[in-house]
Design an enzyme around this catalytic site. Structure first.
Site, short mmCIF file in Angstrom:
data_model
loop_
_atom_site.label_atom_id
_atom_site.label_comp_id
_atom_site.label_asym_id
_atom_site.label_seq_id
_atom_site.Cartn_x
_atom_site.Cartn_y
_atom_site.Cartn_z
N SER A 258 0.86 -1.18 0.00
CA SER A 258 0.00 0.00 0.00
C SER A 258 0.89 1.24 0.00
O SER A 258 2.12 1.13 0.02
CB SER A 258 -0.88 0.01 1.25
OG SER A 258 -0.08 0.33 2.37
N LYS A 259 0.25 2.37 0.00
CA LYS A 259 0.96 3.66 -0.03
C LYS A 259 2.00 3.78 1.09
O LYS A 259 3.00 4.45 0.92
CB LYS A 259 -0.06 4.79 0.14
CG LYS A 259 -0.68 5.23 -1.16
CD LYS A 259 -0.93 6.74 -1.13
CE LYS A 259 -1.09 7.39 -2.47
NZ LYS A 259 -1.53 6.60 -3.55
N ARG A 260 1.71 3.12 2.21
CA ARG A 260 2.65 3.19 3.33
C ARG A 260 4.05 2.72 2.93
O ARG A 260 5.04 3.07 3.52
CB ARG A 260 2.17 2.31 4.48
CG ARG A 260 1.17 2.96 5.40
CD ARG A 260 0.75 2.02 6.50
NE ARG A 260 0.24 0.78 5.98
CZ ARG A 260 0.79 -0.40 6.16
NH1 ARG A 260 1.90 -0.52 6.84
NH2 ARG A 260 0.24 -1.48 5.64
N GLY A 262 5.52 3.27 0.16
CA GLY A 262 6.16 4.11 -0.84
C GLY A 262 5.31 4.14 -2.09
O GLY A 262 4.08 4.12 -2.02
#
Ligand code: GLU
Length: 488
Positions: A258-260, A262
């Site tokens: 996920s976005k976490r 990167g």
């Protein structure tokens, strides 16, 4: 019949790296089997679907070299006999209506008038009583009077599918093997929202059937939807397609990518300077491998070697370090002309080498070809060739130019290079070595200040080739100017 597969993204954001992997596997499967790879845009989420996102999907797929054989055309219009390929458009044209009518008339679907509050309360109760929080079916048997009463209150119904109460839903997944679900744990899912728009689970089944999709290859986050969809096929008297659910992609910490972690959007990788062929190669190995774990594939090789049997069900880990390594491998395989072509947009974006002679630019860019991992790092590595003056890195100045011997070295080298007839790599090096000898220094004590004086930093391409490419005029100017930075 030849397989027909599809990539069916929802245009609610960028093209996610997981979506690109799904598109790639569908395309490889179609190419390998002589089948057709269809693009269908699932834009029935009227609140979250955007035109920008549709464009991002088109752009991302095209940049990645994952063009589709059938579906909407980015420039407008469509290609294929099964359109429209946008679900919202299909809804507008009433394509789903006959199936809604059929299921309703056969008692396989029903209107549900429950409000959001009532549904929340239902869920809360189920949790309290430790039951799965599923819809309890309270609107299954509404009488005409009850319906009329709800309508009089201004309630707008949704349409729910009537799930069988007992039995099991079982099917073979090409990757996961036999999958089995107890029907009592499934639920009466919504087919049509109060707005009149179909839901994903409903539209997906109708379209896969009407578009004659033979194999549904998608991420395994959809496994829980599959028994619902399977029951819908049965209710309509249709043969379900063959399912193949691709393994989940995890971030380096073992949680779903996920976005976490990167970057997750294909366009972000483009910006960083990934080569699309390297990204394809990397994504192909997320959940698939050859028997001998081949890592790098020559052009056309993925298309001939890909097979569903090589797909694993265990999660794959997205490793950015490996991706960058692989990109470096692909960069090294480029010819000088190809590397320049690929690097040019990044150089232009950074304003480096604008207006420079093409052949010169090529020579400079290729100087460190074996070191590059990402195209976007090239402008910073070569900018000093084009800037009027190098940008001095403070640490390099401190470490090298502040050494007591530095002023004498720069002065001596400036004189030597001013007098040198042949300003090329070999003679440039001989002069530097001679200088070291004359001043009683080690070669490094001459090479390092030379490098920092002309480039501003301690690392870079082979020193004497770099000096040759910079040319006498610039080198002399920079040696003179750098003297001012040395300790007095
Ligand atoms: N629109 C769905 C998604 O983007 C597609 C799922 C499917 O392939 O069935 O996740």
């Amino acid at each position: 019949m030849k397989p027909r597969v599809r990539f069916a993204p929802s245009p609610t954001g960028h093209l996610h790296i997981g979506g690109a992997r799904t598109a790639l596997f569908n395309r490889l499967f179609a190419l390998k089997t002589g089948g057709t790879y269809v693009l269908r845009i699932e834009d029935t989420d009227e609140l979250r679907s955007t035109e920008d996102s549709v464009k991002a999907i088109f752009d991302g797929l095209q940049w990645m070299g994952l063009s589709w054989q059938e579906g909407p055309l980015p420039e407008g219009g469509e290609h294929g006999d099964f359109g429209p390929y946008f679900q919202a458009e299909r809804a507008k044209r009433g394509i789903y209506q006959p199936f809604i009518d059929k299921l309703l008339s056969e008692g396989k679907a029903y209107h549900c008038y429950c409000s959001t509050e009532e549904l929340d309360e239902m869920r809360r109760r189920a949790q309290l009583e430790k039951r799965p929080p599923r819809y309890d079916g309270r609107c299954r048997q509404l009488t005409a009077e009850q319906k009329a009463a709800f309508q009089a209150q201004g309630r707008k119904p949704v349409l729910r599918f009537r799930m069988p109460d007992d039995g099991v839903t079982e099917f073979q997944d090409l990757i996961h093997g036999s999958l089995r679900f107890e029907n009592k744990l499934l639920y009466d899912f919504i087919m049509v929202k109060a707005s009149g728009y179909p839901t994903y689970n409903f539209a997906c089944v109708i379209d896969d059937h009407l578009m004659q999709i033979s194999h549904v290859v998608r991420g395994d986050d959809h496994i829980s939807n599959t028994p619902l969809q399977y029951q819908l096929y049965k209710a309509l008297g249709w043969e379900p397609p063959v399912f193949a659910h691709l393994s989940m992609i995890l971030g380096p910490d073992g949680t779903r990518l996920s976005k976490r972690h990167g970057h997750t959007g294909v366009q972000e990788y483009r910006k960083m300077g990934l080569l699309p062929e390297a990204l394809r190669n990397y994504l192909a190995l997320l959940g698939w491998s050859t028997a001998d774990s081949q890592q790098i594939f020559a052009p056309g090789e993925l298309e001939s070697k890909f097979n569903i049997e090589g797909c694993q069900k265990s999660p794959a880990t997205f490793d950015p370090v490996k991706l960058n390594w692989m990109n470096g491998e692909y960069i090294r395989q480029l010819s000088a002309d190809q590397l320049l072509e690929r690097a040019l947009p990044y150089l232009q974006e950074a304003g480096v080498g604008v207006g420079a002679d093409r052949e010169y630019l090529k020579k400079v860019v290729c100087l460190e070809q074996e070191k590059y991992k990402l195209l976007a790092e090239i402008p910073k590595l070569v900018d000093f060739f084009f800037l009027p003056e190098p940008v001095f890195d403070a640490k390099s100045v401190e470490k090298v130019l502040k050494k007591p011997e530095a002023p004498a070295v720069l002065e001596a080298m400036r004189k030597k290079y001013a007098a040198l007839g042949d300003f090329t790599e070999g003679p440039l090096e001989l002069e530097a070595r001679a200088c070291a000898k004359e001043l009683g220094l080690k070669a490094g004590q001459v090479f390092h200040p030379l490098r920092v004086a002309v480039s501003g930093r301690t690392e870079g391409p082979t020193l004497f080739r770099m000096l040759e490419y910079l040319g006498r005029e610039k080198v002399l100017q920079r040696l003179e100017k750098a003297a001012a930075l040395c300790a007095v």
